[in-house]
Scaffold this motif. Structure first.
Motif, PDB file in Angstrom:
ATOM      1  N   VAL A  80       7.778  25.743  32.019  1.00  0.00           N
ATOM      2  CA  VAL A  80       7.535  24.515  32.764  1.00  0.00           C
ATOM      3  C   VAL A  80       8.043  24.705  34.181  1.00  0.00           C
ATOM      4  O   VAL A  80       9.174  25.162  34.382  1.00  0.00           O
ATOM      5  N   THR A  81       7.197  24.374  35.159  1.00  0.00           N
ATOM      6  CA  THR A  81       7.594  24.453  36.568  1.00  0.00           C
ATOM      7  C   THR A  81       7.109  23.214  37.317  1.00  0.00           C
ATOM      8  O   THR A  81       5.987  22.735  37.083  1.00  0.00           O
ATOM      9  N   GLY A  82       7.938  22.733  38.221  1.00  0.00           N
ATOM     10  CA  GLY A  82       7.620  21.537  38.992  1.00  0.00           C
ATOM     11  C   GLY A  82       6.532  21.736  40.025  1.00  0.00           C
ATOM     12  O   GLY A  82       5.761  20.815  40.308  1.00  0.00           O
ATOM     13  N   TRP A  83       6.447  22.935  40.611  1.00  0.00           N
ATOM     14  CA  TRP A  83       5.446  23.139  41.652  1.00  0.00           C
ATOM     15  C   TRP A  83       4.027  22.954  41.117  1.00  0.00           C
ATOM     16  O   TRP A  83       3.123  22.584  41.856  1.00  0.00           O
ATOM     17  N   ARG A  84       3.805  23.186  39.832  1.00  0.00           N
ATOM     18  CA  ARG A  84       2.468  22.999  39.261  1.00  0.00           C
ATOM     19  C   ARG A  84       2.063  21.525  39.303  1.00  0.00           C
ATOM     20  O   ARG A  84       0.917  21.206  39.612  1.00  0.00           O
ATOM     21  N   VAL A  85       3.000  20.634  39.009  1.00  0.00           N
ATOM     22  CA  VAL A  85       2.708  19.202  39.024  1.00  0.00           C
ATOM     23  C   VAL A  85       2.344  18.762  40.451  1.00  0.00           C
ATOM     24  O   VAL A  85       1.408  17.983  40.650  1.00  0.00           O
ATOM     25  N   LYS A  86       3.066  19.295  41.436  1.00  0.00           N
ATOM     26  CA  LYS A  86       2.775  18.951  42.834  1.00  0.00           C
ATOM     27  C   LYS A  86       1.367  19.373  43.238  1.00  0.00           C
ATOM     28  O   LYS A  86       0.795  18.831  44.171  1.00  0.00           O
ATOM     29  N   ARG A  87       0.801  20.354  42.527  1.00  0.00           N
ATOM     30  CA  ARG A  87      -0.562  20.829  42.814  1.00  0.00           C
ATOM     31  C   ARG A  87      -1.606  20.189  41.899  1.00  0.00           C
ATOM     32  O   ARG A  87      -2.753  20.626  41.862  1.00  0.00           O
TER      33      ARG A  87
END
Length: 179
Positions: A80-87
């Motif tokens: 799980v990574t936060g940068w993916r949600v931002k994209r």
């Protein structure tokens, strides 16, 4: 004014102490701690933790899960990574690789848990099923969670036979109890 100067000095000091200031050039090389799929033919489960990127690594780790079926030539990695949600993407990702133990943007990973052999073979389908049911696959919040540490902890709660013991610095792991 003095209060703000102190906070600024602390922030500058912490950022200067980090060796991972540029994520684009930080190492993502294999750490050499995962069993090679060419050599280890048994099923493998690995949970990894590495210091979080930049100054965050002073306080927290990033964790992920890798599984390899018996005789498979690659691992499947879940993280799980936060940068993916931002994209606009899901926070939870899945990919295959021969090197699941890559440095986390300059930070060498450590094994949190390793299971090899028949026990791994029995538990991998349960892990895959738990991944499909992860309730926060599209969410990411640094604190209190859900985040990269919530995910492996949740998997451990769904598959208690793993006896997963997350590191103290896995901030957000307690959020997994909110299911």
């Amino acid at each position: 004014m003095v209060k703000y100067l102190g906070v600024l000095l602390i922030a500058l000091s912490l950022s200067a102490c980090s060796s991972n200031n540029d994520w684009r050039t930080a190492s993502r090389e294999p750490a050499g701690i995962a069993p090679s799929p060419d050599e280890e033919k048994s099923a493998v489960i690995e949970f990894y933790a590495a210091d979080a990127f930049s100054w965050r690594g002073w306080f927290a780790v990033h964790t992920w899960v890798a599984v390899k079926e018996a005789n498979a030539t690659k691992y499947t990695v879940y993280e799980v990574t936060g940068w993916r949600v931002k994209r606009g993407l899901p926070a939870l990702s899945e990919y295959t690789t021969t090197t699941p133990d890559r440095y986390w943007f300059g930070a060498k990973p450590e094994k949190v848990l390793s299971v090899i052999g028949p026990r791994a073979e029995t538990l991998i389908p349960q892990i895959r099923d738990a991944v499909k049911r992860y309730p926060w696959a599209n969410e990411y919040t640094v604190f209190p969670g859900p985040n990269s540490n919530t995910f492996p902890t949740w998997i451990g709660l769904q598959v208690p036979e793993l006896n997963l013991d997350m590191p103290f610095s896995a901030i957000g792991s307690g959020y997994a109890d909110n299911d």
